[in-house]
Write a protein that holds these residues in place. Structure first.
Motif, PDB file in Angstrom:
ATOM      1  N   SER A 344       0.815  -1.221   0.000  1.00  0.00           N
ATOM      2  CA  SER A 344       0.000   0.000   0.000  1.00  0.00           C
ATOM      3  C   SER A 344       0.845   1.265   0.000  1.00  0.00           C
ATOM      4  CB  SER A 344      -0.909  -0.014   1.227  1.00  0.00           C
ATOM      5  OG  SER A 344      -0.093  -0.115   2.383  1.00  0.00           O
ATOM      6  N   SER A 345       2.178   1.112  -0.089  1.00  0.00           N
ATOM      7  CA  SER A 345       3.044   2.289  -0.040  1.00  0.00           C
ATOM      8  C   SER A 345       3.063   3.070  -1.348  1.00  0.00           C
ATOM      9  CB  SER A 345       4.474   1.851   0.314  1.00  0.00           C
ATOM     10  OG  SER A 345       4.949   0.955  -0.676  1.00  0.00           O
ATOM     11  N   THR A 346       2.372   2.596  -2.381  1.00  0.00           N
ATOM     12  CA  THR A 346       2.398   3.315  -3.663  1.00  0.00           C
ATOM     13  C   THR A 346       1.056   3.994  -3.922  1.00  0.00           C
ATOM     14  OG1 THR A 346       1.543   1.451  -4.934  1.00  0.00           O
ATOM     15  CG2 THR A 346       3.928   1.558  -4.648  1.00  0.00           C
ATOM     16  N   ALA A 347       1.108   5.054  -4.727  1.00  0.00           N
ATOM     17  CA  ALA A 347      -0.136   5.747  -5.101  1.00  0.00           C
ATOM     18  C   ALA A 347      -1.027   4.807  -5.919  1.00  0.00           C
ATOM     19  CB  ALA A 347       0.202   6.994  -5.914  1.00  0.00           C
ATOM     20  N   GLY A 348      -0.390   3.981  -6.765  1.00  0.00           N
ATOM     21  CA  GLY A 348      -1.156   3.078  -7.629  1.00  0.00           C
ATOM     22  C   GLY A 348      -2.026   2.114  -6.842  1.00  0.00           C
ATOM     23  N   SER A 349      -1.585   1.763  -5.639  1.00  0.00           N
ATOM     24  CA  SER A 349      -2.329   0.752  -4.871  1.00  0.00           C
ATOM     25  C   SER A 349      -3.694   1.280  -4.440  1.00  0.00           C
ATOM     26  CB  SER A 349      -1.523   0.318  -3.652  1.00  0.00           C
ATOM     27  OG  SER A 349      -1.441   1.392  -2.749  1.00  0.00           O
ATOM     28  N   ARG A 350      -3.856   2.621  -4.419  1.00  0.00           N
ATOM     29  CA  ARG A 350      -5.138   3.174  -3.951  1.00  0.00           C
ATOM     30  C   ARG A 350      -6.296   2.796  -4.866  1.00  0.00           C
ATOM     31  NH1 ARG A 350      -3.853   9.302  -2.912  1.00  0.00           N
ATOM     32  NH2 ARG A 350      -2.181   8.875  -4.375  1.00  0.00           N
ATOM     33  N   TYR A 351      -5.976   2.518  -6.115  1.00  0.00           N
ATOM     34  CA  TYR A 351      -7.040   2.149  -7.064  1.00  0.00           C
ATOM     35  C   TYR A 351      -7.472   0.699  -6.886  1.00  0.00           C
ATOM     36  CZ  TYR A 351      -5.209   6.434  -8.923  1.00  0.00           C
ATOM     37  OH  TYR A 351      -4.780   7.716  -9.031  1.00  0.00           O
ATOM     38  N   TYR A 352      -6.694  -0.041  -6.080  1.00  0.00           N
ATOM     39  CA  TYR A 352      -7.058  -1.451  -5.859  1.00  0.00           C
ATOM     40  C   TYR A 352      -7.976  -1.612  -4.662  1.00  0.00           C
ATOM     41  CZ  TYR A 352      -4.429  -3.071  -9.696  1.00  0.00           C
ATOM     42  OH  TYR A 352      -4.033  -3.314 -10.978  1.00  0.00           O
ATOM     43  N   GLY A 353      -8.428  -0.489  -4.166  1.00  0.00           N
ATOM     44  CA  GLY A 353      -9.478  -0.549  -3.165  1.00  0.00           C
ATOM     45  C   GLY A 353      -8.970  -0.519  -1.754  1.00  0.00           C
ATOM     46  N   ARG A 354      -9.913  -0.356  -0.865  1.00  0.00           N
ATOM     47  CA  ARG A 354      -9.566  -0.251   0.549  1.00  0.00           C
ATOM     48  C   ARG A 354      -9.206  -1.622   1.112  1.00  0.00           C
ATOM     49  NH1 ARG A 354     -14.647   3.451   1.190  1.00  0.00           N
ATOM     50  NH2 ARG A 354     -13.693   5.389   0.500  1.00  0.00           N
ATOM     51  N   ASP A 355      -8.298  -1.623   2.034  1.00  0.00           N
ATOM     52  CA  ASP A 355      -7.936  -2.836   2.780  1.00  0.00           C
ATOM     53  C   ASP A 355      -7.373  -3.945   1.907  1.00  0.00           C
ATOM     54  OD1 ASP A 355      -8.970  -1.531   5.002  1.00  0.00           O
ATOM     55  OD2 ASP A 355     -10.990  -2.307   4.596  1.00  0.00           O
ATOM     56  N   ALA A 356      -6.826  -3.616   0.743  1.00  0.00           N
ATOM     57  CA  ALA A 356      -6.176  -4.670  -0.040  1.00  0.00           C
ATOM     58  C   ALA A 356      -4.904  -5.058   0.713  1.00  0.00           C
ATOM     59  CB  ALA A 356      -5.851  -4.178  -1.438  1.00  0.00           C
TER      60      ALA A 356
END
Ligand SMILES: Cc1cc2nc3c(=O)[nH]c(=O)nc-3n(C[C@H](O)[C@H](O)[C@H](O)COP(=O)(O)OP(=O)(O)OC[C@H]3O[C@@H](n4cnc5c(N)ncnc54)[C@H](O)[C@@H]3O)c2cc1C
Length: 438
Positions: A344-356
């Motif tokens: 979750s340390s990347t900006a890109g991960s935010r598009y993969y939804g919460r609590d991934a």
């Protein structure tokens, strides 16, 4: 070239292993993915259509017919001989009544079969192996899974998502014992969230089946019941009835090979894939086929063994290549460090939804300044592995990796975070958050 096949062209992977297991797992993962993303979540309100999942699985395995594979053989001029093969002395292979003589080489690629441990009552209880688990037309109300390796974890999640109450029994203290410890621990949490009961450090002592119910008694006196029991405790090579004794080899064991996958002392005989016991993964078998064919054609230039890349297709996926930190230390690398950052340390991960969920690690040989291992844990991280594999095979220096700039906002920026974690440790070893010194 002639291929001799006693069952289905394409082997275990195409019908009873990789392909159907991923088919059973993917729909629930796609649904979970949608549910994590606001906007999509509001649309994903239904539950999994179990019949449609099983139908997709059937389509993937072509209804257990290999007719779709045959044109490929034809296009490559490979003759298909249907039947059971046995060696019959040097360069000779007996197929039922006929004998084929190889001018150049014989390649054994007979794969592996499930190993059913000698637990009293287990064989009599008619357990599922990977074949039944990947082709079943019904979803048992309760499923017991013996073994917390890749197969046991994948099948536990698949059946839990299809509605089974799953209990997974593992003798070790964590799942996926070959992987970095954090991978097994985080996967255990994900299993629990899905309702899978994971019993670690548990030994099955006895199995009984009566009136449709299987009961597994554990060493600690406890017991588990289910309608089906899947044995996923490893594989043994299919080398028992191959006529190995006719060429001076011992039947029933893994077939020992050199770096070109040639059997030592028998220049005409090769063994690739699961049967040689090196790595029970389809892509590694395919790689070995490439090396062996180059050797047979006299074109082999380098045969340094490739690092093993592997993916456990659970949610979260566990994708790893090369050495874990423990394996690097065990291999005698005296100056290795592991650097960890959350996915979750990347900006890109935010598009993969919460609590991934997710974590990543690189293992660096600091003497050479190169990566020797990497593990990514998270949603859809399987495709990340190839970058790490190329870095390891190409011995790309850490300095050069700074030049491999990941695009923004992709999750590949995890590479940047990993390099930054290493930088931080070099600047201030005491305060670096992401470094592990063995
Ligand atoms: C549930 C499960 C999931 C898996 N998922 C993955 C995955 O996602 N990715 C991955 O890389 N690996 C996966 N694997 C491992 C993968 O399936 C094996 O590594 C792979 O199938 C091995 O290939 P092989 O060619 O060595 O043997 P096989 O695929 O077993 O092929 C051997 C062939 O030889 C034939 N044969 C055997 N004996 C004879 C004989 N005497 N005469 C003629 N023919 C014979 C068999 O019928 C078979 O078709 C999975 C395994 C399981 C059990």
């Amino acid at each position: 070239v002639a291929i001799i096949e006693s069952e289905l062209v394409g082997g275990e992977c195409s019908y009873y292993a990789c392909i159907p297991s991923k088919g059973l797992l993917r729909p629930a993962q796609a649904l979970a993915e949608a549910r994590r993303v606001p906007g999509a979540a509001q649309a994903a309100t239904g539950s999994l259509d179990v019949g449609a999942v099983l139908a997709m699985r059937d389509e993937l395995i072509h209804g257990l017919s290999d007719s779709a594979q045959l044109p490929w053989l034809q296009r490559h001029g490979v003759e298909l001989v249907r039947g059971r093969a046995r060696l019959d002395g040097e360069r000779r292979v007996r197929v039922d009544g006929d004998v084929l003589e190889a001018r150049t080489a014989v390649v054994i690629a007979t794969g592996s079969a499930p190993a059913v441990p000698p637990i009293p009552g287990l064989a009599e209880a008619k357990p599922w192996t990977n074949r039944e688990a990947t082709t079943s037309e019904h979803v048992p109300a309760r499923l017991i899974v013996l073994g917390g390796g890749a197969v046991g974890c994948e099948m536990s999640q698949a059946y839990a998502s299809l509605g089974s109450k799953v209990t997974l029994i593992e003798a070790e203290q964590r799942l996926l014992i070959q992987e970095e410890e954090f991978a097994g621990r985080q996967l255990e949490d994900a299993m629990a969230a899905l309702g899978v009961e994971v019993r670690l450090g548990a030994q099955a002592e006895q199995v009984e089946r009566s009136e449709g119910v299987v009961r597994v008694t554990l060493e600690d006196g406890g017991s588990v019941e289910g309608e089906e029991l899947l044995v996923a405790t490893g594989r043994h090579p299919r080398s028992k009835d191959l006529g190995l004794e006719t060429v001076g080899l011992e039947p029933g064991r893994t077939i020992e090979v050199d770096d070109a996958y040639r059997v030592p002392g028998r220049s005409w005989l090769y063994a690739i894939g699961d049967v040689n016991g090196i790595s029970a993964l389809t892509h590694m078998g395919k790689y070995q086929a490439h090396v062996a064919s180059q050797a047979i054609l006299g074109r082999l230039s380098s045969s340094a063994p490739a690092p093993v890349a592997s993916v456990v297709f659970t949610e979260p996926q566990v994708a790893s290549v090369g050495k874990t930190l423990a394996a690097a230390v065990a291999a005698g690398l005296s100056n290795v460090r592991a650097y960890d950052v959350p996915i979750s340390s990347t900006a890109g991960s935010r598009y993969y939804g919460r609590d991934a969920p997710g974590a990543s690690r690189i293992v660096v040989d600091e003497d050479r300044g190169v990566i020797v291992g990497a593990t990514f844990l998270g949603v859809d991280v399987a495709e990340w592995l190839q970058a790490a594999t190329i870095a390891i095979v190409g011995e790309v220096s850490i300095e050069d990796l700074w030049q491999a700039v990941p695009a923004f906002p992709t999750r590949s920026e995890v590479w940047l975070r990993l390099l930054e974690a290493r930088e931080a440790e070099r600047r201030d070893p005491a305060r670096a958050p992401g470094a592990t010194n063995p």
